[in-house]
Design a protein around this motif. Sequence first.
Motif, PDB file in Angstrom:
ATOM      1  N   GLY A  18       0.997  -1.088   0.033  1.00 43.25           N
ATOM      2  CA  GLY A  18      -0.023   0.466  -0.129  1.00 43.25           C
ATOM      3  C   GLY A  18       0.570   1.136  -0.015  1.00 43.25           C
ATOM      4  O   GLY A  18       0.111   2.087   0.003  1.00 43.25           O
ATOM      5  N   ALA A  19       2.591   0.846  -0.102  1.00 41.89           N
ATOM      6  CA  ALA A  19       3.497   2.148   0.029  1.00 41.89           C
ATOM      7  C   ALA A  19       2.791   3.214  -1.401  1.00 41.89           C
ATOM      8  O   ALA A  19       2.772   2.222  -2.678  1.00 41.89           O
ATOM      9  CB  ALA A  19       4.564   1.598   0.371  1.00 41.89           C
ATOM     10  N   ASP A  20       3.344   4.242  -1.321  1.00 38.33           N
ATOM     11  CA  ASP A  20       3.573   5.075  -2.501  1.00 38.33           C
ATOM     12  C   ASP A  20       4.360   5.193  -2.882  1.00 38.33           C
ATOM     13  O   ASP A  20       5.415   4.520  -2.272  1.00 38.33           O
ATOM     14  CB  ASP A  20       3.144   6.692  -1.952  1.00 38.33           C
ATOM     15  CG  ASP A  20       1.464   7.403  -1.979  1.00 38.33           C
ATOM     16  OD1 ASP A  20       0.651   6.085  -2.115  1.00 38.33           O
ATOM     17  OD2 ASP A  20       1.298   7.468  -0.742  1.00 38.33           O
ATOM     18  N   PHE A  21       4.814   5.022  -4.418  1.00 40.55           N
ATOM     19  CA  PHE A  21       5.644   5.298  -4.822  1.00 40.55           C
ATOM     20  C   PHE A  21       6.197   6.245  -5.961  1.00 40.55           C
ATOM     21  O   PHE A  21       4.571   6.788  -6.584  1.00 40.55           O
ATOM     22  CB  PHE A  21       6.468   3.876  -5.319  1.00 40.55           C
ATOM     23  CG  PHE A  21       5.879   3.749  -6.805  1.00 40.55           C
ATOM     24  CD1 PHE A  21       5.819   4.015  -8.239  1.00 40.55           C
ATOM     25  CD2 PHE A  21       4.509   2.571  -6.835  1.00 40.55           C
ATOM     26  CE1 PHE A  21       5.548   3.869  -9.360  1.00 40.55           C
ATOM     27  CE2 PHE A  21       3.640   2.227  -8.374  1.00 40.55           C
ATOM     28  CZ  PHE A  21       4.448   2.381  -8.844  1.00 40.55           C
ATOM     29  N   GLU A  22       6.779   7.123  -6.357  1.00 42.79           N
ATOM     30  CA  GLU A  22       7.098   8.114  -7.403  1.00 42.79           C
ATOM     31  C   GLU A  22       8.640   8.249  -8.201  1.00 42.79           C
ATOM     32  O   GLU A  22      10.154   7.787  -7.373  1.00 42.79           O
ATOM     33  CB  GLU A  22       7.268   9.477  -7.066  1.00 42.79           C
ATOM     34  CG  GLU A  22       6.980  10.680  -8.379  1.00 42.79           C
ATOM     35  CD  GLU A  22       7.097  12.077  -7.346  1.00 42.79           C
ATOM     36  OE1 GLU A  22       5.678  12.571  -7.640  1.00 42.79           O
ATOM     37  OE2 GLU A  22       8.069  12.481  -7.332  1.00 42.79           O
ATOM     38  N   ILE A  23       8.728   7.761  -9.661  1.00 44.55           N
ATOM     39  CA  ILE A  23       9.356   7.661  -9.973  1.00 44.55           C
ATOM     40  C   ILE A  23       9.543   8.638 -11.428  1.00 44.55           C
ATOM     41  O   ILE A  23       8.714   9.016 -12.226  1.00 44.55           O
ATOM     42  CB  ILE A  23       9.706   5.826 -10.636  1.00 44.55           C
ATOM     43  CG1 ILE A  23       9.977   5.076  -9.868  1.00 44.55           C
ATOM     44  CG2 ILE A  23      10.880   5.209 -11.594  1.00 44.55           C
ATOM     45  CD1 ILE A  23       9.550   3.447 -10.090  1.00 44.55           C
ATOM     46  N   ALA A  24      10.883   9.150 -11.342  1.00 48.65           N
ATOM     47  CA  ALA A  24      10.871  10.056 -12.178  1.00 48.65           C
ATOM     48  C   ALA A  24      11.737   9.640 -14.005  1.00 48.65           C
ATOM     49  O   ALA A  24      12.424   8.629 -13.790  1.00 48.65           O
ATOM     50  CB  ALA A  24      11.980  11.033 -11.725  1.00 48.65           C
ATOM     51  N   TYR A  25      11.743  10.023 -14.871  1.00 44.46           N
ATOM     52  CA  TYR A  25      11.687   9.467 -16.374  1.00 44.46           C
ATOM     53  C   TYR A  25      12.406  10.940 -17.167  1.00 44.46           C
ATOM     54  O   TYR A  25      12.195  11.963 -17.126  1.00 44.46           O
ATOM     55  CB  TYR A  25      11.289   9.004 -16.766  1.00 44.46           C
ATOM     56  CG  TYR A  25       9.226  10.179 -17.598  1.00 44.46           C
ATOM     57  CD1 TYR A  25       9.486  10.907 -18.629  1.00 44.46           C
ATOM     58  CD2 TYR A  25       8.303   9.709 -16.319  1.00 44.46           C
ATOM     59  CE1 TYR A  25       8.640  11.424 -18.790  1.00 44.46           C
ATOM     60  CE2 TYR A  25       7.167  10.766 -16.905  1.00 44.46           C
ATOM     61  CZ  TYR A  25       7.903  11.747 -18.004  1.00 44.46           C
ATOM     62  OH  TYR A  25       6.568  12.439 -18.443  1.00 44.46           O
ATOM     63  N   ASP A  26      13.212  10.120 -17.952  1.00 45.68           N
ATOM     64  CA  ASP A  26      13.923  11.409 -19.121  1.00 45.68           C
ATOM     65  C   ASP A  26      13.061  10.764 -20.561  1.00 45.68           C
ATOM     66  O   ASP A  26      11.894  11.708 -20.759  1.00 45.68           O
ATOM     67  CB  ASP A  26      14.806  11.052 -19.185  1.00 45.68           C
ATOM     68  CG  ASP A  26      16.098  11.505 -18.848  1.00 45.68           C
ATOM     69  OD1 ASP A  26      15.821  12.043 -17.887  1.00 45.68           O
ATOM     70  OD2 ASP A  26      16.841  11.073 -17.603  1.00 45.68           O
ATOM     71  N   ARG A  27      12.653   9.692 -20.814  1.00 43.79           N
ATOM     72  CA  ARG A  27      11.376   8.890 -21.741  1.00 43.79           C
ATOM     73  C   ARG A  27      11.009   7.572 -21.016  1.00 43.79           C
ATOM     74  O   ARG A  27      11.651   6.714 -20.443  1.00 43.79           O
ATOM     75  CB  ARG A  27      12.316   8.456 -22.677  1.00 43.79           C
ATOM     76  CG  ARG A  27      13.341   9.822 -23.762  1.00 43.79           C
ATOM     77  CD  ARG A  27      13.535   9.576 -24.882  1.00 43.79           C
ATOM     78  NE  ARG A  27      14.736  10.742 -25.143  1.00 43.79           N
ATOM     79  CZ  ARG A  27      15.817  10.527 -25.866  1.00 43.79           C
ATOM     80  NH1 ARG A  27      15.646   9.778 -26.766  1.00 43.79           N
ATOM     81  NH2 ARG A  27      15.763  11.109 -26.353  1.00 43.79           N
ATOM     82  N   LEU A  28       9.371   7.885 -21.299  1.00 42.83           N
ATOM     83  CA  LEU A  28       8.867   7.513 -20.800  1.00 42.83           C
ATOM     84  C   LEU A  28       7.766   6.529 -21.894  1.00 42.83           C
ATOM     85  O   LEU A  28       7.310   7.279 -22.851  1.00 42.83           O
ATOM     86  CB  LEU A  28       7.595   7.801 -20.099  1.00 42.83           C
ATOM     87  CG  LEU A  28       6.408   7.526 -19.140  1.00 42.83           C
ATOM     88  CD1 LEU A  28       6.176   6.192 -18.253  1.00 42.83           C
ATOM     89  CD2 LEU A  28       5.188   8.545 -19.107  1.00 42.83           C
ATOM     90  N   LEU A  29       7.753   5.447 -21.936  1.00 46.95           N
ATOM     91  CA  LEU A  29       6.736   4.499 -22.527  1.00 46.95           C
ATOM     92  C   LEU A  29       5.453   3.723 -21.802  1.00 46.95           C
ATOM     93  O   LEU A  29       5.880   3.634 -21.065  1.00 46.95           O
ATOM     94  CB  LEU A  29       7.110   3.348 -23.113  1.00 46.95           C
ATOM     95  CG  LEU A  29       6.096   2.684 -24.091  1.00 46.95           C
ATOM     96  CD1 LEU A  29       5.793   2.740 -25.141  1.00 46.95           C
ATOM     97  CD2 LEU A  29       7.320   1.077 -24.169  1.00 46.95           C
ATOM     98  N   VAL A  30       4.284   4.242 -22.040  1.00 44.25           N
ATOM     99  CA  VAL A  30       2.822   3.401 -22.086  1.00 44.25           C
ATOM    100  C   VAL A  30       2.848   2.171 -22.769  1.00 44.25           C
ATOM    101  O   VAL A  30       1.969   2.429 -23.823  1.00 44.25           O
ATOM    102  CB  VAL A  30       1.817   4.457 -21.937  1.00 44.25           C
ATOM    103  CG1 VAL A  30       1.127   4.082 -21.290  1.00 44.25           C
ATOM    104  CG2 VAL A  30       1.690   5.930 -21.063  1.00 44.25           C
ATOM    105  N   ALA A  31       2.569   0.890 -21.925  1.00 44.73           N
ATOM    106  CA  ALA A  31       2.699   0.297 -22.982  1.00 44.73           C
ATOM    107  C   ALA A  31       1.172  -0.636 -22.130  1.00 44.73           C
ATOM    108  O   ALA A  31       1.479  -2.332 -21.492  1.00 44.73           O
ATOM    109  CB  ALA A  31       3.524  -0.810 -23.059  1.00 44.73           C
ATOM    110  N   THR A  32       0.600  -0.194 -21.095  1.00 41.85           N
ATOM    111  CA  THR A  32      -0.588  -0.934 -20.335  1.00 41.85           C
ATOM    112  C   THR A  32      -1.256  -2.059 -20.999  1.00 41.85           C
ATOM    113  O   THR A  32      -2.074  -2.682 -20.617  1.00 41.85           O
ATOM    114  CB  THR A  32      -1.162  -0.108 -19.853  1.00 41.85           C
ATOM    115  OG1 THR A  32      -1.310   1.039 -20.283  1.00 41.85           O
ATOM    116  CG2 THR A  32       0.098   0.997 -18.683  1.00 41.85           C
ATOM    117  N   GLY A  33      -1.235  -2.127 -22.649  1.00 44.33           N
ATOM    118  CA  GLY A  33      -2.674  -3.125 -22.617  1.00 44.33           C
ATOM    119  C   GLY A  33      -3.720  -2.949 -22.556  1.00 44.33           C
ATOM    120  O   GLY A  33      -4.308  -1.139 -22.986  1.00 44.33           O
ATOM    121  N   ALA A  34      -4.946  -3.842 -22.185  1.00 47.19           N
ATOM    122  CA  ALA A  34      -6.260  -3.724 -22.603  1.00 47.19           C
ATOM    123  C   ALA A  34      -6.694  -4.127 -21.531  1.00 47.19           C
ATOM    124  O   ALA A  34      -6.125  -5.795 -21.593  1.00 47.19           O
ATOM    125  CB  ALA A  34      -6.376  -3.308 -24.130  1.00 47.19           C
TER     126      ALA A  34
END
Length: 443
Positions: A98-114
């Motif tokens: 249940g812990a929160d996380f946050e991650i920084a990116y330079d480039r991001l890919l969204v590949a979350t499907g359906a």
Amino acid sequence: MKYVIIGGDAAGMSAAMEIVRRDESAEITTLDKGYIYSYGQCALPYVIDGRIPSTDDVIARSVETFRTKYGIDAKTGHKVTRVDSNAKTVSGVVIETGADFEIAYDRLLVATGANPILPDFEGSGLAGIHTLKTIPDTKAILNALDNSVEQVTIIGGGSIGLDMAESFVTLGKKVRIIQLGNQLAEIFDEDMAELIHEEARQNGIELIFGEEVKGFKGEGVVQTVVTDQGEHATDFVLAAIGVRPNTKFLEGTGIHTMQNGAILVNPYMETSLEDIYAAGDCTSHFHRVKQKNDYMPLGTTANKQGRIAGVNMADGAETFKGIVGTSIVKFFHLTLGRTGLSEREASELGLDYEVHKQKATDIAGYYPGKQEMQLKFIYEKTTQQLYGAQIIGRNGVDKRIDVVATALYHKMILHDLLDLDLAYAPPYNGVWDPIQQLAKQKS
């Protein structure tokens, strides 16, 4: 360069591997809400009926392999809930803690499907109601299919519905398909679908058309499917209504999407937001025949788009050339193949088209063991530019539909098929391939 990829299956890990190959200094973090990476979803019906012994057999690479062999920080059980394109961060919750996380990116890919669609029907929380998309889904179905399950009801007659109908029959279950429309496999035209209906009935499947599911009844476990026209007793339900792009977490970012929520991408797999790419079942797919964006989620397309996204994220410059709408389904003794436009789609697009249908054999007519196939071609009336084809038969469908798909990619006309140097020997073909026979009649 910090790369973050949301999604650990086909598109996401195809991209990750391209980045590994091209950027030795890459810091790659992948995030998935599940615990299994990189597996063949299309194989899951065959695990359920036993043709593939285990879900382990459909996993291409384990999470640990990505971590230890390729140096990817492959996180599991991490559900992304927000993307901040201004701060260039991805945030969410670790499911186990249940812990929160946050991650920084330079480039991001969204590949979350359906995600599978399961409307909020009354009683949808009852045990015995399932969808099929993941390995956990598969295991849940296998655990539920004990000897007490005799009658299975499938809601939806698309490819998953057909695959699973065959699997359930193979397991000795009585199978019913309820379809809101008037045919199975709506990517085929009605006349071709009749062949599918005949095959279903010959294998003991009850087909119910034109009924809308309203809910379910039962005491703890599903016992009845309620439609707008009546009730159907059942021991098990598989909802195979379709899928919806998993992009809800992007609401508020301003990212451009199609009406169904699929992320719009350009040929480089770039979205409307800087340094954010997208690929796979959560994105649009440019249709070369329609000449516009479409949505046809398939594993082949996801892998291609993921690879191209990875190339370009690592400063390459490759483009996705698009789809022509090719798909194939095994349904008992039949193979159902289609590519390009159906007659229905051609009509909706306002095209000036003609249709030609004919029967042919998969091999030389004089060679033992020949099987009949039904072919349907759609093409432009004047120029005979190919628009699409549907082929249904027992053998040899896959070979022909792939030839037509290649022809569509290269924008060939019907007459061009006559010049193709296709393989011939009596056990494999006639001197004129069935698609050439058709072209010869119309040229």
